[in-house]
Design an enzyme around this catalytic site. Structure first.
Site, mmCIF file in Angstrom:
data_model
loop_
_atom_site.group_PDB
_atom_site.id
_atom_site.type_symbol
_atom_site.label_atom_id
_atom_site.label_comp_id
_atom_site.label_asym_id
_atom_site.label_seq_id
_atom_site.Cartn_x
_atom_site.Cartn_y
_atom_site.Cartn_z
ATOM 1 N N GLU B 414 -45.867 27.240 -12.300
ATOM 2 C CA GLU B 414 -46.328 26.072 -13.068
ATOM 3 C C GLU B 414 -47.068 25.142 -12.111
ATOM 4 O OE1 GLU B 414 -43.551 23.203 -14.423
ATOM 5 O OE2 GLU B 414 -41.898 23.945 -13.221
ATOM 6 N N GLU B 423 -54.261 21.301 -9.048
ATOM 7 C CA GLU B 423 -53.169 21.379 -8.066
ATOM 8 C C GLU B 423 -53.269 22.700 -7.300
ATOM 9 O OE1 GLU B 423 -49.468 20.282 -9.934
ATOM 10 O OE2 GLU B 423 -50.219 18.298 -10.462
#
Lengths: 624, 624
Positions: B414, B423
């Site tokens: 995730e 990210e």
């Protein structure tokens, strides 16, 4: 002054030292050669850029580093398209460009590299180029695109077709440098061609940071002695750039027998057209306007102003005319004409008044009013040493406060700044005019300011630099970026494109006979834009009627000959505005007042709306 | 949350305390009254402003200062025109405005005053108003200009006529606030009228900083019980603004018998349409995106993310589907399916995997990879206390570096940020995928980012404020204003107008089976502008396919229900761009890479060309 260089551009060069020798022996100062040696094999395989390792150029060892720096312009490959819609072409082009730029900077960190702009689709190209330039990137553009010229002149094309299908090459450059955020390390190189740019288009190029002109050898024609020369029309174009200190690149084959003649001819033109400018060295430098009301001027500043060959001559002429009007030949007597010189400085206007008196035979009495105690020292010694037999009296005080023993026939002042009223002549003279007889004369009797919109990426960048410098200085309180970029400056404008002719802005009359005196002003001006360009700010000028037809002017079209006391004013706008031919540029200027200060505000309201610059005088107040 | 106020607007009020009593007794929270008491005589003679002294309003002594602050909106005279071409009218108007503003601020420094915008010619008006606002200036504009509506609907007018002769009132407001440089102290007040704004136009108003809605009493109609109510259509409009915490002003005569009913009715609507938003309080706040790769998250952050009611349920569903695909019912055995949870944090995905295993009856072995040593402490205690009978193993290292004893069937992660790949999930998963079996499954298997252009003067001002704050902080090295305004932010977008629908930008697939993996991207998108507006930046979203049809999305039109883990991304542009209906807005986005970092760059190339924002990652690099 930097010496103009002439560089030899070789499209194929295998042996660089030999090429430099060839150039040097033929009177060239440097060479421009492709960074990729066509003899070497280059591989740009489908590998990550990091791991790529290829011998595609010369070794750095073949030249000393100073020669790499001073004698070589590395020309990057132009068979790439970093903005191709084809992703493979784009990625390959990006890799090629990055590899070549990196190698060029390996050869010499702060050297010159040259790229070619081939269209208006260069966003990604500009982005990659401007990423981290250590030296200078020369961006070459044809001065006139042959295709564009063809379309403009082809009568069988509808006008719309032309606009849609071809951009002029200035637009290529403009899109490139806009995407590159007006990077100062990117300079323009213009390639001369048979097609001549229009006068307007040439004027616009002259406002750009043109570093070099490329002259291809086929531009030369033979004169009657069989020497290669350029046509009159091309010479005239080059003469303009020579005035801006532009360098030259001659593009010729090594087999060309006239290499030396080309170089010598260009150097001859440079000598021929070089303009000796007394203001050389001041070009486009930003200066903060003087505020003589709160800051006493120093001796050096007085000296500079007193040297103006024109200004005091005009003043003397004006005083002579006024004296003759005041006292006709038939009425010459011993009763002196009262002259007050308000803001006398070190006395140049007193001298002008005394000369005028001598020349006209009119007797005068001069009150010399000056608030700067340091200048009063000079005035006192002048009175003792030179004017001891004259009827002169020094009064050391602010003209707005003093109480003279009698009223004046003529009030003489020189309180005008680069924008006319920006040294607060209206406020000072309104205060002093109570000492003028009802029918007395003020010299000057009227001043008018003018503005016009200008493009100048050079000045835009100087203003930005001031802002950055201020920001890193923690002593300066920073309101925000925009307030800092809103200073107005005094500038000797040179590398500038005047988008439209100046128009009159504010007018002040002296003495001011309005019932209620109000020196605030607000005016909206509309300028027609004649060709696509970028608005960076406004240039300001003024003229002043000293008396009757005697006028001092810094207006570009009416500039008084040899008048050097005033440069132009420059009012920047924070964000450049792209303008189109046919746009009606609407500009607002205000002169605002409070009890302590006077200031200008400015904004645009059409076609682009800007915020109000120097709002409330936050950036550059003028203290009373 | 700030309580919504309902204010009574009286166009004539001679006795202010009595007027406040009337309002309070009828359920109003405040009054709006003209600052000029029509009973007093006002003289604005042709005198300098300084010396003017007139009794034209009430004394400040009639109210306590807290009442001036909380109970009174001072309405300035609207019979002025500070932009009149007639200089006398203009000067008189300026003097009136300055006098009234000054008196309003004398009454209460940080109070509310209200002005009326009556046309698109307000440059000088805006300049004077925004000069030095201490409190709040409410700028009232009709939501729909009756004249404009008439012209738009009149079939006998040519379309060109309409455009030339009438502007919509949003344009009035836009010109005013642009000239006022988006001053945060100027808030918009919209006056409701019988004409209804179009849906598009209403959406645009909702992106503006609307402080109040004025409801004139004649807008009310009687319901069957003879109570004054608003029409369904008007209720619907108000419901949207109530969601944005807008206040209300009822304009009615003091003799109106229904004053109390109006107030009660509005308050009833506010109760009825109030939306309870779990994200209340986060509206339009700027947050710097997390960089979990270089900054270890803290316990609080983990806790917030773990509370998302939707996300881990979706993950569990995806793992169940994958498990069943991996091991059909007929082949269930004791041989475990190898699951690697890469970036396990405090274990929510491990929990999802274990639940999926229990639900499907598939045996699993879980490798838990986590680089944050603090999270490993939590994981260790979870293994000891809850999962001691499970086949789980913690590996405390970076997923890009570890060497597992066997390859995985399913890789679960995730690593997605608000913009999908921000990210660095591509970089991390590219590193981890070598541990996946050739036919192994990655959950998620695809992520796509989306962007759309937005207008929001609220967010624009927040970005500017960050810049100013940074500049005054000498510890921060300041390159220039522009680099500082080029941060991208995570924002819960609310007071925003979406100029066009989002379009897909970058896509990443996992595992990445490209021969040469290259995670850099460049895409140009074109958005059609449907109505005049101002571009302040771009909103970013993403969706991700976890497995098969299980999708998590923050795309506004496909937003997964109750998904709260991600706000939108916001990419500002340094200078607002005025856009026109019909413009094709061309936008460029890049995802760039170097050995240490990843970053986005963005620019516009049509109709206005911007510089490249975050060039070379100068403002917001993401460290690997």
């Amino acid at each position: 002054m930097i010496k103009t260089y002439v560089c030899l551009y070789q499209q194929h060069a295998t042996d660089l030292p030999e090429c430099i020798d060839l150039a040097t022996n033929n009177c060239y100062d440097a060479v421009a050669i492709p960074i990729v040696n066509t003899l070497f094999y280059r591989e740009l395989a489908a590998q990550p850029i990091k791991s790529r390792h290829a011998v595609f150029s010369r070794s750095d060892l073949i030249l000393k580093s100073t020669d790499w720096l001073h004698k070589v312009i590395s020309v990057l490959s132009d068979n790439i398209d970093c903005d191709s819609p084809d992703e493979e072409v784009r990625r390959h082009s990006e890799a090629t460009l990055i590899q070549e730029m990196s190698f060029a900077e390996h050869l010499v960190q702060h050297g010159h590299m040259m790229v070619r702009i081939k269209s208006g689709r260069t966003v990604n190209f500009a982005r990659l180029i401007s990423r981290s330039i250590k030296g200078t990137v020369l961006a070459a553009v044809p001065m006139v695109d042959p295709n564009y010229m063809k379309q403009v002149w082809r009568s069988d094309c509808a006008e719309d077709d032309v606009e849609g299908s071809a951009e002029d090459t200035w637009t290529w450059w403009n899109k490139f440098r806009t995407a590159a955020d007006f990077n100062t390390k990117i300079k323009l190189v213009l390639e001369l061609s048979e097609d001549l740019p229009s006068k307007e288009s040439l004027r616009r190029w002259l406002g750009e940071p043109v570093e070099c002109i490329i002259v291809p050898s086929h531009m030369f024609v033979r004169n009657k002695n069989n020497y290669p020369v350029l046509s009159k029309a091309h010479q005239e174009i080059l003469s303009k750039f020579i005035g801006n200190n532009t360098h030259f690149i001659v593009k010729a084959s090594r087999e060309d027998g006239s290499l030396r003649h080309y170089a010598e001819y260009i150097k001859h033109l440079v000598e021929k057209f070089k303009v000796v400018d007394p203001m050389q060295g001041f070009d486009d430098l930003l200066e903060i306007p003087l505020q003589p009301l709160i800051d006493d001027l120093d001796s050096y500043t007085y000296e500079v102003f007193e040297k103006d060959p024109t200004k005091y001559k005009f003043y003397q002429d004006a005083i002579e005319l006024a004296l003759v009007d005041r006292v006709p030949d038939s009425k010459i007597s011993n009763k002196p004409v009262i002259i007050m010189v308000v803001g006398a400085g070190r006395g140049p206007l007193v001298r002008a008044a005394l000369n005028a008196s001598a020349n006209t035979g009119r007797k005068i009495k001069v009150y010399i009013i000056e608030k700067n105690p340091n200048a009063v020292v000079t005035l006192t010694s002048l009175v003792e040493e030179l004017w001891s037999d004259k009827d002169v009296q020094i009064i050391s005080c602010d003209m707005r406060d003093f109480t003279p023993p009698e009223k004046a026939d003529i009030l003489v002042s020189e309180l005008l700044g680069s924008f006319g009223d920006n040294e607060l002549s209206p406020e000072c003279l309104d205060g002093a005019q109570k000492h003028l007889k009802p029918d007395g004369i003020s010299i000057p009797c009227r001043s008018t300011s003018y503005v016009n919109p200008v493009m100048s990426s050079k000045i835009y960048n100087l203003v930005r630099q001031v802002v950055v410098d201020r920001c890193t200085n923690p002593r300066e309180k920073m309101h925000s970026y925009s307030t800092q970029a809103e200073n107005n400056y005094v500038v000797y404008l040179k590398n500038v494109y005047h988008i439209a002719e100046p128009q009159a802005l504010f007018e002040f009359n002296h003495p001011n006979k309005d019932k209620v005196i109000d020196n605030s002003r607000y005016k909206t001006l509309t300028f027609e834009v004649t060709q696509d360009c970028v608005l960076h700010g406004f240039a300001g000028y003024f003229d002043t009627i000293l008396y009757k037809d005697i006028v001092l002017s810094t207006h570009p079209q009416m500039h008084s000959k040899s008048l050097v006391s005033w440069f132009s004013m420059f009012f920047p706008i924070t964000e450049p505005q792209q303008l189109k031919a046919g746009d009606m540029l609407e500009v607002n200027f205000w002169r605002c007042l409070s009890s302590q200060k006077v200031w200008y505000e400015w904004s645009t309201s059409h076609p682009h709306m800007s915020h109000v610059h120097n709002h409330n005088g936050r950036a550059c107040p003028i203290y009373k």
